[in-house]
Write an enzyme that holds these catalytic residues in place. Structure first.
Site, mmCIF file in Angstrom:
data_model
loop_
_atom_site.group_PDB
_atom_site.id
_atom_site.type_symbol
_atom_site.label_atom_id
_atom_site.label_comp_id
_atom_site.label_asym_id
_atom_site.label_seq_id
_atom_site.Cartn_x
_atom_site.Cartn_y
_atom_site.Cartn_z
ATOM 1 N N GLN A 106 0.859 -1.195 0.000
ATOM 2 C CA GLN A 106 0.000 0.000 0.000
ATOM 3 C C GLN A 106 0.890 1.238 0.000
ATOM 4 O O GLN A 106 0.399 2.355 -0.080
ATOM 5 C CB GLN A 106 -0.873 0.021 1.250
ATOM 6 C CG GLN A 106 -1.805 -1.176 1.357
ATOM 7 C CD GLN A 106 -2.434 -1.262 2.740
ATOM 8 O OE1 GLN A 106 -3.458 -0.653 3.003
ATOM 9 N NE2 GLN A 106 -1.806 -2.001 3.637
ATOM 10 N N HIS A 124 -1.500 1.501 -4.243
ATOM 11 C CA HIS A 124 -1.953 2.882 -4.045
ATOM 12 C C HIS A 124 -1.141 3.907 -4.832
ATOM 13 O O HIS A 124 -1.129 5.078 -4.483
ATOM 14 C CB HIS A 124 -1.948 3.220 -2.541
ATOM 15 C CG HIS A 124 -2.994 2.469 -1.768
ATOM 16 N ND1 HIS A 124 -3.020 2.409 -0.391
ATOM 17 C CD2 HIS A 124 -4.065 1.741 -2.192
ATOM 18 C CE1 HIS A 124 -4.063 1.673 -0.002
ATOM 19 N NE2 HIS A 124 -4.693 1.242 -1.069
ATOM 20 N N CYS A 135 -4.445 14.246 -20.553
ATOM 21 C CA CYS A 135 -4.199 13.088 -21.421
ATOM 22 C C CYS A 135 -3.975 11.796 -20.623
ATOM 23 O O CYS A 135 -3.828 10.730 -21.217
ATOM 24 C CB CYS A 135 -3.036 13.345 -22.375
ATOM 25 S SG CYS A 135 -1.398 13.326 -21.608
ATOM 26 N N CYS A 152 2.362 18.509 -17.636
ATOM 27 C CA CYS A 152 2.604 17.343 -18.484
ATOM 28 C C CYS A 152 3.598 17.710 -19.588
ATOM 29 O O CYS A 152 3.425 18.744 -20.247
ATOM 30 C CB CYS A 152 1.278 16.900 -19.076
ATOM 31 S SG CYS A 152 1.406 15.552 -20.250
ATOM 32 N N CYS A 155 1.234 17.347 -23.091
ATOM 33 C CA CYS A 155 0.138 18.261 -23.472
ATOM 34 C C CYS A 155 0.108 19.545 -22.637
ATOM 35 O O CYS A 155 -0.782 20.369 -22.828
ATOM 36 C CB CYS A 155 -1.197 17.528 -23.407
ATOM 37 S SG CYS A 155 -1.747 17.242 -21.747
ATOM 38 N N GLY A 192 2.891 -4.432 8.986
ATOM 39 C CA GLY A 192 2.926 -2.977 9.175
ATOM 40 C C GLY A 192 1.764 -2.223 8.579
ATOM 41 O O GLY A 192 1.940 -1.122 8.073
HETATM 42 N N1 APR Z 1 7.073 -2.526 12.509
HETATM 43 C C1 APR Z 1 5.849 -3.079 12.283
HETATM 44 N N2 APR Z 1 4.701 -2.364 12.278
HETATM 45 C C2 APR Z 1 4.795 -1.049 12.519
HETATM 46 C C3 APR Z 1 6.031 -0.394 12.765
HETATM 47 C C4 APR Z 1 7.204 -1.200 12.760
HETATM 48 N N3 APR Z 1 8.418 -0.687 12.990
HETATM 49 N N4 APR Z 1 5.786 0.922 12.974
HETATM 50 C C5 APR Z 1 4.457 1.086 12.849
HETATM 51 N N5 APR Z 1 3.847 -0.086 12.579
HETATM 52 C C6 APR Z 1 2.413 -0.350 12.318
HETATM 53 C C7 APR Z 1 1.437 0.418 13.189
HETATM 54 O O1 APR Z 1 1.216 -0.280 14.421
HETATM 55 C C8 APR Z 1 0.190 0.460 12.310
HETATM 56 O O2 APR Z 1 -0.633 -0.691 12.526
HETATM 57 O O3 APR Z 1 2.135 0.098 11.017
HETATM 58 C C9 APR Z 1 0.744 0.381 10.899
HETATM 59 C C10 APR Z 1 0.591 1.657 10.095
HETATM 60 O O4 APR Z 1 -0.779 1.884 9.910
HETATM 61 P P1 APR Z 1 -1.326 3.137 9.081
HETATM 62 O O5 APR Z 1 -0.659 4.382 9.535
HETATM 63 O O6 APR Z 1 -2.810 3.088 9.141
HETATM 64 O O7 APR Z 1 -0.806 2.863 7.581
HETATM 65 P P2 APR Z 1 -1.383 1.840 6.496
HETATM 66 O O8 APR Z 1 -2.034 0.675 7.127
HETATM 67 O O9 APR Z 1 -0.293 1.597 5.528
HETATM 68 O O10 APR Z 1 -2.496 2.716 5.785
HETATM 69 C C11 APR Z 1 -3.199 2.153 4.707
HETATM 70 O O11 APR Z 1 -4.386 4.148 4.229
HETATM 71 O O12 APR Z 1 -3.787 6.296 4.620
HETATM 72 C C12 APR Z 1 -4.124 5.405 3.611
HETATM 73 O O13 APR Z 1 -3.517 5.099 1.372
HETATM 74 C C13 APR Z 1 -2.978 5.242 2.656
HETATM 75 O O14 APR Z 1 -1.764 3.283 2.007
HETATM 76 C C14 APR Z 1 -2.346 3.951 3.102
HETATM 77 C C15 APR Z 1 -3.530 3.190 3.668
#
Ligand code: APR
Length: 249
Positions: A106, A124, A135, A152, A155, A192
């Site tokens: 993501q 994403h 375009c 762009c 265009c 994560g």
């Molecule tokens: N190791 C493992 N996990 C971790 C670490 C680490 N060092 N540091 C943080 N985390 C975890 C947090 O506990 C949390 O659950 O990473 C997660 C990050 O969550 P979000 O901030 O919600 O990010 P994400 O899940 O990638 O968001 C999904 O939502 O904001 C939109 O499009 C955006 O791609 C993104 C999507």
């Protein structure tokens, strides 16, 4: 009684040794140890920058300069960071499984590719890319600073970040490849991510639904919405846990 982490790691490494197909879904947490802010932490990106203003089509129509300022800052941050041991371990997993390995992310920071991963599905979009509002041409502009309102090269219309915003559809081909890799996996990792954003989070139960034999594993600092859906979870830093798993296979 919960399994000890050591036993969980043993379960994972045993399954990996027999596996043909490994699929990984990552979120912002995999890049946190590189110095890229996550979104939903108390000091995360969505605290300082309301989603509606910087990550929706409506925010863009209202104030494209404001949106670009947010993405210029994110590009500048990512230009200064390096992959961490978590990214490196996933690249080693790819080396080990070859075509049987798929990394679905993501994240838009490109750090998996910078670590050397080749089979990366960016659900994403990507910070390095821009897309023409007229375009629709997508261009890779790297992470060099851009004009406040870049245009762009074909265009001359305004370009926007090639990011999938809230209320927008995921790129179709990337999504269908992600589903294919998920349902084909013998081991599925979710690393994560808070697992609150769909359709991406929908991949997590999909792995098990289509193949009950699949081992599903969460690696995160804390329990998340994914925790109840997976077979086992290891809670700590991805950059510390993943190298331990890699050493065991
Ligand atoms: N190791 C493992 N996990 C971790 C670490 C680490 N060092 N540091 C943080 N985390 C975890 C947090 O506990 C949390 O659950 O990473 C997660 C990050 O969550 P979000 O901030 O919600 O990010 P994400 O899940 O990638 O968001 C999904 O939502 O904001 C939109 O499009 C955006 O791609 C993104 C999507």
């Amino acid at each position: 009684m919960p399994m000890l982490d050591q036993e969980k790691i043993e379960t994972i490494t045993q399954r990996l040794r027999k596996a043909n197909s490994v699929t990984v879904l990552t979120g912002a947490g995999i890049s946190a140890e590189s110095g890229v802010p996550t979104f939903r932490a108390s000091d995360g990106l969505w605290e300082g920058h309301p989603i509606q203003e910087v990550a929706t089509p409506r925010g863009w129509y209202r104030n494209p300069e404001n949106v670009w300022r947010f993405y210029h800052a994110r590009r500048a941050n990512v230009a200064t960071v390096k992959p961490n041991p978590g990214h490196v371990a996933l690249k080693q997993l790819e080396d080990r499984f070859g075509d049987g390995f798929t990394l679905i992310t993501q994240n838009v920071d490109g750090l998996h590719q910078q670590a050397g991963c080749r089979n990366v599905l960016e659900l994403h979009g990507a910070l390095r890319e821009v897309r023409c509002t007229k375009c629709q041409r997508v261009e890779d502009r790297g992470l060099e600073p851009l004009d406040l309102m870049p245009i762009c090269t074909t265009c001359r219309a305004n370009v926007r970040p090639n990011i999938v915003w809230f209320e927008e559809a995921l790129p179709e081909l990337i999504w269908s490849k992600s589903v294919d890799a998920t349902v084909a996996s013998d081991v599925f990792f979710v690393i994560g991510t808070s697992a609150v954003v769909y359709p991406a989070a929908g991949l997590i139960p999909m792995a098990k639904r289509y193949n009950p034999e699949t081992l599903t594993v969460e690696i995160n600092l804390t329990r998340t919405d994914a925790s109840e859906m997976v077979d086992l979870g290891i809670y700590g830093k991805a950059g510390e846990i993943l190298p331990i798993i890699l050493r065991g296979i």
